[in-house]
Design a protein around this motif. Structure first.
Motif, short mmCIF file in Angstrom:
data_model
loop_
_atom_site.label_atom_id
_atom_site.label_comp_id
_atom_site.label_asym_id
_atom_site.label_seq_id
_atom_site.Cartn_x
_atom_site.Cartn_y
_atom_site.Cartn_z
N ALA A 80 38.13 41.81 42.13
CA ALA A 80 39.31 42.55 41.05
C ALA A 80 39.48 43.67 41.53
O ALA A 80 38.99 44.26 42.14
CB ALA A 80 38.42 42.40 39.93
N PRO A 81 40.70 44.26 40.95
CA PRO A 81 41.84 43.42 40.42
C PRO A 81 42.83 42.42 41.22
O PRO A 81 42.73 42.82 42.46
CB PRO A 81 42.64 44.58 39.80
N TYR A 82 43.15 41.34 40.69
CA TYR A 82 44.06 40.71 41.45
C TYR A 82 45.45 40.86 40.82
O TYR A 82 45.81 40.61 39.73
CB TYR A 82 43.58 39.24 41.42
N ASN A 83 46.65 41.33 41.56
CA ASN A 83 47.74 41.54 41.30
C ASN A 83 48.63 40.38 41.69
O ASN A 83 48.59 40.04 42.91
CB ASN A 83 48.39 42.78 41.71
N VAL A 84 49.60 39.81 40.89
CA VAL A 84 50.24 38.71 41.36
C VAL A 84 51.68 38.67 40.66
O VAL A 84 51.60 39.24 39.58
CB VAL A 84 49.52 37.23 41.32
N ASN A 85 52.87 38.27 41.06
CA ASN A 85 54.11 38.04 40.50
C ASN A 85 54.17 36.61 40.49
O ASN A 85 54.27 35.92 41.43
CB ASN A 85 55.11 38.81 41.37
N ILE A 86 54.17 36.03 39.11
CA ILE A 86 54.43 34.64 38.97
C ILE A 86 55.76 34.47 38.10
O ILE A 86 55.92 35.21 37.03
CB ILE A 86 53.44 34.08 38.38
N ASN A 87 56.83 33.76 38.75
CA ASN A 87 58.00 33.70 38.10
C ASN A 87 58.53 34.82 37.57
O ASN A 87 59.10 34.99 36.42
CB ASN A 87 57.92 32.57 36.97
N SER A 88 58.63 35.96 38.43
CA SER A 88 59.22 37.12 38.26
C SER A 88 58.36 38.01 37.05
O SER A 88 58.98 39.08 36.25
CB SER A 88 60.83 37.23 37.66
N LYS A 89 57.13 37.62 36.67
CA LYS A 89 56.37 38.53 35.92
C LYS A 89 55.29 39.03 36.35
O LYS A 89 54.29 38.23 37.50
CB LYS A 89 55.87 37.49 34.76
N ASN A 90 54.85 40.23 36.29
CA ASN A 90 53.72 41.04 37.09
C ASN A 90 52.63 40.88 36.31
O ASN A 90 52.67 41.13 34.79
CB ASN A 90 53.99 42.58 37.13
N VAL A 91 51.71 40.11 37.18
CA VAL A 91 50.36 39.78 36.28
C VAL A 91 49.28 40.49 37.10
O VAL A 91 49.31 40.51 38.23
CB VAL A 91 50.13 38.33 36.39
N ILE A 92 48.37 40.93 36.35
CA ILE A 92 47.14 41.60 36.87
C ILE A 92 46.00 41.19 36.11
O ILE A 92 45.81 40.69 34.87
CB ILE A 92 46.90 43.28 36.98
N MET A 93 44.86 40.75 36.97
CA MET A 93 43.73 39.93 36.41
C MET A 93 42.62 40.90 36.87
O MET A 93 42.29 41.01 38.23
CB MET A 93 43.59 38.60 36.91
N LEU A 94 41.52 41.10 36.01
CA LEU A 94 40.32 41.57 36.33
C LEU A 94 39.34 41.24 35.48
O LEU A 94 39.46 40.61 34.52
CB LEU A 94 40.40 43.23 36.24
N HIS A 95 37.98 41.70 35.63
CA HIS A 95 37.03 41.09 34.80
C HIS A 95 36.73 42.12 33.86
O HIS A 95 36.53 41.84 32.59
CB HIS A 95 35.78 40.75 35.82
N LYS A 96 36.26 43.32 34.16
CA LYS A 96 36.12 44.33 33.02
C LYS A 96 37.04 44.96 32.26
O LYS A 96 38.41 45.00 32.85
CB LYS A 96 34.89 45.34 33.83
N GLU A 97 36.71 45.57 31.02
CA GLU A 97 37.98 45.90 30.19
C GLU A 97 37.82 47.46 30.28
O GLU A 97 38.93 47.86 29.56
CB GLU A 97 37.49 45.62 28.91
N LYS A 98 37.35 48.08 31.20
CA LYS A 98 37.70 49.47 31.15
C LYS A 98 38.84 50.19 31.26
O LYS A 98 39.20 50.97 30.74
CB LYS A 98 36.76 50.06 32.33
N LEU A 99 39.63 49.35 32.10
CA LEU A 99 40.91 50.06 32.45
C LEU A 99 42.32 49.28 31.67
O LEU A 99 43.24 49.71 31.99
CB LEU A 99 41.52 50.09 33.73
#
Length: 166
Positions: A80-99
């Protein structure tokens, strides 16, 4: 595009099995896992998905290299974090909620997905949708939940697996 979101499965194979059935029934095209698979044997249930899986490691994931090996052919696992663009949407995925709030305030992302807290969180900060599907494993809260996201409309809903007929 419909996306399934799951987190904190913590080796609970029966609950993972239920989640996979819901994702397949809902015809999701991608499943995003926000961490804490825990053991590589969870791949035994995730291999039944009818779509690819992308996940990030959580704080309880053990042998990360072996997890990645067991998930070959199912999907990909990342730090983590994992950044990806899916169908023109910027998505970020991480585990912890700190940020989470700071990332949302930046308005760089359409969707932020996280886990760790074992509590559902579905809210918007300006244009950014924040999703924590809660815990699929159900060990801490006694509730096993996942989420579904319509990426086109940016509408999401949390699903309690106890409410679903399996």
């Amino acid at each position: 595009m419909k996306i399934g979101i799951i987190s904190d499965t913590h080796d609970n194979l029966p609950q993972i099995r239920k989640a996979v059935k819901v994702f397949n029934r809902e015809k999701v095209e991608l499943v995003l896992h926000a961490g804490d698979f825990v053991s590589p044997f969870t791949s035994l249930e995730f291999k039944n998905l009818n779509c690819p899986l992308k996940g990030v490691f959580g704080n309880n994931d053990g042998d990360k290299l072996y997890l990645q090996e067991k998930f070959k052919g199912i999907g990909e696992l990342y730090p983590a974090p994992y950044n990806v663009n899916i169908n023109s949407k910027n998505v970020i995925m991480l585990h912890k909620e700190k940020l989470i709030d700071a990332l949302a305030e930046s308005q760089k992302y359409d969707v932020i997905i996280y886990g760790h807290s074992h509590r559902t969180d579905l809210r918007k900060i300006k244009k950014t949708l924040i999703i924590n599907p809660g815990e699929c494993g159900g060990w801490l809260t006694g509730e096993s939940t996942i989420a579904l996201l319509d990426l086109e409309t940016l509408e999401a809903k949390v699903i309690n697996l106890a409410d679903k007929i399996q």
